[in-house]
Design a protein around this motif. Structure first.
Motif: not given
Length: 206
Positions: A82-86, A114-118, A143-147, A149-155
Motif C-alpha cells: 500500500l505504501l509503494m502504491f501511494l 483497468e477494466k478488470n483490475a480487481f 487508473k486503478v482505485s486505491f480501494a 487495489y488494497a482489497i484485492a492485493s490484501s486478499l
C-alpha cells in the motif's frame, strides 16, 4: 522533476542502508521483540526488497510460529504494498500514464487491466513467481482505485504469506511439514489457475 528525483534518491538510499545492515535486521527479527517492532521490520523488508521476502517470511515463521508469524508477514507485506502504491501514484503517475498509453499494444493491455483490475491483481498476488513490485507499480501507474487495489492485493497475499511462514516453521519443527505445505499450496494454486481460465473463457464469450 526535482521532487521525483529526490523521492527516487531517498528510496535508493534507504534500500542501500537496509542492504548494508540486513544481517542486523534479520537478527532483530529472530530475537524476542515486540510484535509491533517485528511488523515494522517486516514492512521495511517488503518495501525495500533487497532480500527476497519469502526468506523473511520463512525466518519470521521459524521464530514466531505459523499463526503469529503468518499474521506478521501478511501485515508487513500488505502495508508495504500500500505504501509503494501511494509512493508511485502520487510521485510518478503522470509519467506512467504517458508511458502506458504510448504504444498501441501496451495501451490495449492497460485498458483491459483497468477494466478488470480487481481480478487481475487478486490472481497476480496468488501466483508467487510474479514479482510483487511489478504489480504494485503497474497498478499505481494505471487508473486503478486505491480501494480496489488494497482489497484485492490484501486478499491475494494471504495464501503466499502463509506458505512462507509454514515452510519456515516446518523446516525448524519437522521438515516433512514444509513439503506438505508446498503440496497444499500447489493444489490451491492449480485450482485458482483453473478457475481463472474458466473465468477468462466466460468473459471472452460474453
Amino acid at each position: 522533476m526535482r521532487k521525483k528525483l529526490a523521492m527516487g534518491l531517498f528510496y535508493a538510499g534507504v534500500a542501500a542502508f537496509i542492504y548494508w545492515r540486513h544481517e542486523s535486521i534479520i537478527g532483530w527479527v529472530q530475537s524476542p521483540a515486540p510484535t509491533v517492532v517485528v511488523i515494522m521490520i517486516a514492512t521495511l523488508m517488503a518495501l525495500f526488497p533487497v532480500i527476497p521476502y519469502p526468506i523473511i517470511g520463512g525466518v519470521i515463521g521459524a521464530a514466531y510460529g505459523p499463526l503469529l508469524g503468518g499474521g506478521i508477514t501478511w501485515v508487513g507485506s500488505t502495508a508495504a504494498s500500500l505504501l509503494m502504491f501511494l509512493f508511485v501514484r502520487y510521485g510518478y503517475q503522470d509519467w506512467g500514464i504517458r508511458l502506458l498509453y504510448q504504444t498501441k499494444g501496451l495501451s490495449k493491455m492497460t485498458v483491459m487491466f483497468e477494466k478488470n483490475a480487481f481480478l487481475f491483481i487478486l490472481f497476480a498476488r496468488l501466483i508467487p513467481i510474479i514479482p510483487s513490485l511489478i504489480v504494485n507499480v503497474y497498478s499505481a501507474l494505471g487508473k486503478v482505485s486505491f480501494a480496489s487495489y488494497a482489497i484485492a492485493s490484501s486478499l491475494g497475499k494471504i495464501p503466499s504469506m502463509l506458505l512462507f511462514v509454514l515452510v519456515g516453521d516446518g523446516l525448524v519443527t519437522d521438515p516433512r511439514n514444509a513439503w506438505i505445505s508446498l503440496l497444499v499450496y500447489g493444489g490451491f494454486l492449480a485450482v485458482t489457475l483453473t478457475g481463472y481460465k474458466w473465468w477468462r473463457r466466460q468473459y471472452a464469450s460474453g
